[in-house]
Design a protein around this motif. Sequence first.
Motif, PDB file in Angstrom:
ATOM      1  N   ALA A  26      37.069 -10.636 -22.603  1.00 19.30           N
ATOM      2  CA  ALA A  26      37.019  -9.813 -23.813  1.00 19.30           C
ATOM      3  C   ALA A  26      35.890  -8.795 -23.755  1.00 19.30           C
ATOM      4  O   ALA A  26      35.846  -7.861 -24.541  1.00 19.30           O
ATOM      5  CB  ALA A  26      36.849 -10.701 -25.048  1.00 19.30           C
ATOM      6  N   LEU A  27      34.972  -8.978 -22.814  1.00 22.17           N
ATOM      7  CA  LEU A  27      33.845  -8.062 -22.697  1.00 22.17           C
ATOM      8  C   LEU A  27      34.206  -6.920 -21.761  1.00 22.17           C
ATOM      9  O   LEU A  27      34.316  -7.106 -20.556  1.00 22.17           O
ATOM     10  CB  LEU A  27      32.612  -8.794 -22.149  1.00 22.17           C
ATOM     11  N   SER A  28      34.366  -5.735 -22.300  1.00 22.05           N
ATOM     12  CA  SER A  28      34.757  -4.607 -21.452  1.00 22.05           C
ATOM     13  C   SER A  28      33.625  -4.156 -20.545  1.00 22.05           C
ATOM     14  O   SER A  28      33.834  -3.375 -19.629  1.00 22.05           O
ATOM     15  CB  SER A  28      35.223  -3.431 -22.316  1.00 22.05           C
ATOM     16  N   THR A  29      32.406  -4.646 -20.792  1.00 22.84           N
ATOM     17  CA  THR A  29      31.298  -4.283 -19.918  1.00 22.84           C
ATOM     18  C   THR A  29      31.256  -5.136 -18.658  1.00 22.84           C
ATOM     19  O   THR A  29      30.483  -4.849 -17.753  1.00 22.84           O
ATOM     20  CB  THR A  29      29.951  -4.442 -20.649  1.00 22.84           C
ATOM     21  N   ARG A  30      32.042  -6.186 -18.594  1.00 25.80           N
ATOM     22  CA  ARG A  30      32.007  -7.061 -17.433  1.00 25.80           C
ATOM     23  C   ARG A  30      33.142  -6.747 -16.461  1.00 25.80           C
ATOM     24  O   ARG A  30      34.301  -6.750 -16.843  1.00 25.80           O
ATOM     25  CB  ARG A  30      32.121  -8.525 -17.871  1.00 25.80           C
ATOM     26  N   GLY A  43      27.363  -6.792  -5.324  1.00 28.92           N
ATOM     27  CA  GLY A  43      28.229  -5.834  -6.000  1.00 28.92           C
ATOM     28  C   GLY A  43      29.242  -6.500  -6.910  1.00 28.92           C
ATOM     29  O   GLY A  43      29.191  -7.712  -7.152  1.00 28.92           O
ATOM     30  N   PHE A  44      30.174  -5.668  -7.388  1.00 29.47           N
ATOM     31  CA  PHE A  44      31.175  -6.128  -8.342  1.00 29.47           C
ATOM     32  C   PHE A  44      32.538  -5.541  -7.982  1.00 29.47           C
ATOM     33  O   PHE A  44      32.631  -4.491  -7.345  1.00 29.47           O
ATOM     34  CB  PHE A  44      30.800  -5.700  -9.763  1.00 29.47           C
ATOM     35  N   ILE A  45      33.591  -6.235  -8.421  1.00 29.37           N
ATOM     36  CA  ILE A  45      34.960  -5.764  -8.204  1.00 29.37           C
ATOM     37  C   ILE A  45      35.672  -5.685  -9.546  1.00 29.37           C
ATOM     38  O   ILE A  45      35.619  -6.630 -10.340  1.00 29.37           O
ATOM     39  CB  ILE A  45      35.741  -6.698  -7.263  1.00 29.37           C
ATOM     40  N   GLU A  46      36.330  -4.563  -9.789  1.00 25.78           N
ATOM     41  CA  GLU A  46      37.156  -4.392 -10.983  1.00 25.78           C
ATOM     42  C   GLU A  46      38.602  -4.191 -10.534  1.00 25.78           C
ATOM     43  O   GLU A  46      38.892  -3.304  -9.727  1.00 25.78           O
ATOM     44  CB  GLU A  46      36.686  -3.193 -11.805  1.00 25.78           C
ATOM     45  N   ILE A  47      39.491  -5.038 -11.044  1.00 26.31           N
ATOM     46  CA  ILE A  47      40.897  -5.004 -10.647  1.00 26.31           C
ATOM     47  C   ILE A  47      41.744  -4.447 -11.785  1.00 26.31           C
ATOM     48  O   ILE A  47      41.664  -4.923 -12.921  1.00 26.31           O
ATOM     49  CB  ILE A  47      41.393  -6.413 -10.269  1.00 26.31           C
ATOM     50  N   PRO A  56      38.678   5.900 -11.249  1.00 23.06           N
ATOM     51  CA  PRO A  56      38.501   5.767 -12.704  1.00 23.06           C
ATOM     52  C   PRO A  56      38.341   7.096 -13.426  1.00 23.06           C
ATOM     53  O   PRO A  56      38.509   7.154 -14.644  1.00 23.06           O
ATOM     54  CB  PRO A  56      37.241   4.904 -12.821  1.00 23.06           C
ATOM     55  N   ARG A  57      38.036   8.156 -12.701  1.00 25.10           N
ATOM     56  CA  ARG A  57      37.920   9.468 -13.337  1.00 25.10           C
ATOM     57  C   ARG A  57      39.269   9.969 -13.830  1.00 25.10           C
ATOM     58  O   ARG A  57      39.327  10.869 -14.680  1.00 25.10           O
ATOM     59  CB  ARG A  57      37.327  10.474 -12.341  1.00 25.10           C
ATOM     60  N   LYS A  58      40.347   9.380 -13.312  1.00 27.57           N
ATOM     61  CA  LYS A  58      41.690   9.825 -13.673  1.00 27.57           C
ATOM     62  C   LYS A  58      42.385   8.890 -14.664  1.00 27.57           C
ATOM     63  O   LYS A  58      43.550   9.101 -14.991  1.00 27.57           O
ATOM     64  CB  LYS A  58      42.540   9.958 -12.407  1.00 27.57           C
ATOM     65  N   ASP A  64      40.320   1.866 -20.538  1.00 28.98           N
ATOM     66  CA  ASP A  64      39.869   2.069 -19.164  1.00 28.98           C
ATOM     67  C   ASP A  64      38.763   3.119 -19.090  1.00 28.98           C
ATOM     68  O   ASP A  64      37.792   2.966 -18.336  1.00 28.98           O
ATOM     69  CB  ASP A  64      41.047   2.489 -18.284  1.00 28.98           C
ATOM     70  N   LYS A  65      38.900   4.186 -19.864  1.00 26.39           N
ATOM     71  CA  LYS A  65      37.884   5.243 -19.848  1.00 26.39           C
ATOM     72  C   LYS A  65      36.573   4.741 -20.441  1.00 26.39           C
ATOM     73  O   LYS A  65      35.489   5.057 -19.920  1.00 26.39           O
ATOM     74  CB  LYS A  65      38.396   6.468 -20.608  1.00 26.39           C
ATOM     75  N   LYS A  66      36.667   3.966 -21.512  1.00 25.82           N
ATOM     76  CA  LYS A  66      35.464   3.419 -22.139  1.00 25.82           C
ATOM     77  C   LYS A  66      34.768   2.450 -21.192  1.00 25.82           C
ATOM     78  O   LYS A  66      33.537   2.461 -21.054  1.00 25.82           O
ATOM     79  CB  LYS A  66      35.839   2.711 -23.441  1.00 25.82           C
ATOM     80  N   GLN A  67      35.571   1.625 -20.511  1.00 22.05           N
ATOM     81  CA  GLN A  67      34.993   0.671 -19.570  1.00 22.05           C
ATOM     82  C   GLN A  67      34.301   1.387 -18.418  1.00 22.05           C
ATOM     83  O   GLN A  67      33.212   1.003 -17.997  1.00 22.05           O
ATOM     84  CB  GLN A  67      36.077  -0.258 -19.030  1.00 22.05           C
ATOM     85  N   TRP A  68      34.917   2.452 -17.915  1.00 22.53           N
ATOM     86  CA  TRP A  68      34.324   3.191 -16.799  1.00 22.53           C
ATOM     87  C   TRP A  68      32.988   3.804 -17.189  1.00 22.53           C
ATOM     88  O   TRP A  68      32.050   3.832 -16.395  1.00 22.53           O
ATOM     89  CB  TRP A  68      35.286   4.266 -16.308  1.00 22.53           C
ATOM     90  N   ARG A  69      32.877   4.288 -18.413  1.00 20.72           N
ATOM     91  CA  ARG A  69      31.605   4.868 -18.853  1.00 20.72           C
ATOM     92  C   ARG A  69      30.483   3.845 -18.778  1.00 20.72           C
ATOM     93  O   ARG A  69      29.315   4.206 -18.602  1.00 20.72           O
ATOM     94  CB  ARG A  69      31.734   5.414 -20.275  1.00 20.72           C
ATOM     95  N   LYS A  70      30.841   2.565 -18.899  1.00 24.30           N
ATOM     96  CA  LYS A  70      29.833   1.512 -18.819  1.00 24.30           C
ATOM     97  C   LYS A  70      29.638   1.034 -17.377  1.00 24.30           C
ATOM     98  O   LYS A  70      28.512   0.894 -16.902  1.00 24.30           O
ATOM     99  CB  LYS A  70      30.241   0.345 -19.713  1.00 24.30           C
TER     100      LYS A  70
END
Length: 213
Positions: A26-30, A43-47, A56-58, A64-70
């Motif tokens: 539920a945490l979009s920052t994770r 590092g980290f992986i986002e699937i 993520p720029r596209k 998804d855009k909000k999560q990428w900003r974080k």
Amino acid sequence: MFQELADLAGNRPSTVTLIGETALTALSTRPDYAVTNRKGLIGFIEIKAPGKGADPRKFTEDHDKKQWRKLKCLPNLLYTDGNAFSVWNNGELSGKVIKLDGDVETSGKSLRAPQDLVGLVASFLSWNPFPPRTAKELAEISARLCRLLRDEVMEELRRDNASLEALAKEWRDLLFPEATDAQFADGYAQAVTFGILMAKARNISLANGIGHA
């Protein structure tokens, strides 16, 4: 699959561990996974769902855009939708987006990966943090991580995290009676970030927790 890629990239599978964040979806920052290599966080992986791509720029969906900003605050992040892979360092694309030949959902055994994918994984797994060279760089890095922590605290407060709510109450009782949740999250993130910097500057180990520092 990632363990096999790690092996091809020259890393023993037993040294690379993926730590899932499924309990915190539920945490979009994770991001979805934290990755350790020889027990050190690297590092980290986002699937993402197949078809969304790995740039993520596209992204077009608000979540998804909000999560990428974080997540672009993170120093080493691998994005994938199963068909494409990319690595990002502090929000900057490292190399290029690598695409598989075929579709992960329909191609089956005919799915092929370019050799560049092994190089991308090797680069991701061999990442090492580099110390800031100037006070300005230190401030920029600290600010990015501070914002990430602030956003996560805000999300936890919205989810009625009892521990953070109790801490926020103490914060108001002792320091700032009129502080809003946003002001508490901002102040808390700054205090934690500054505390870690001071511990590092004074060679204070936090390996056993702050209570033993």
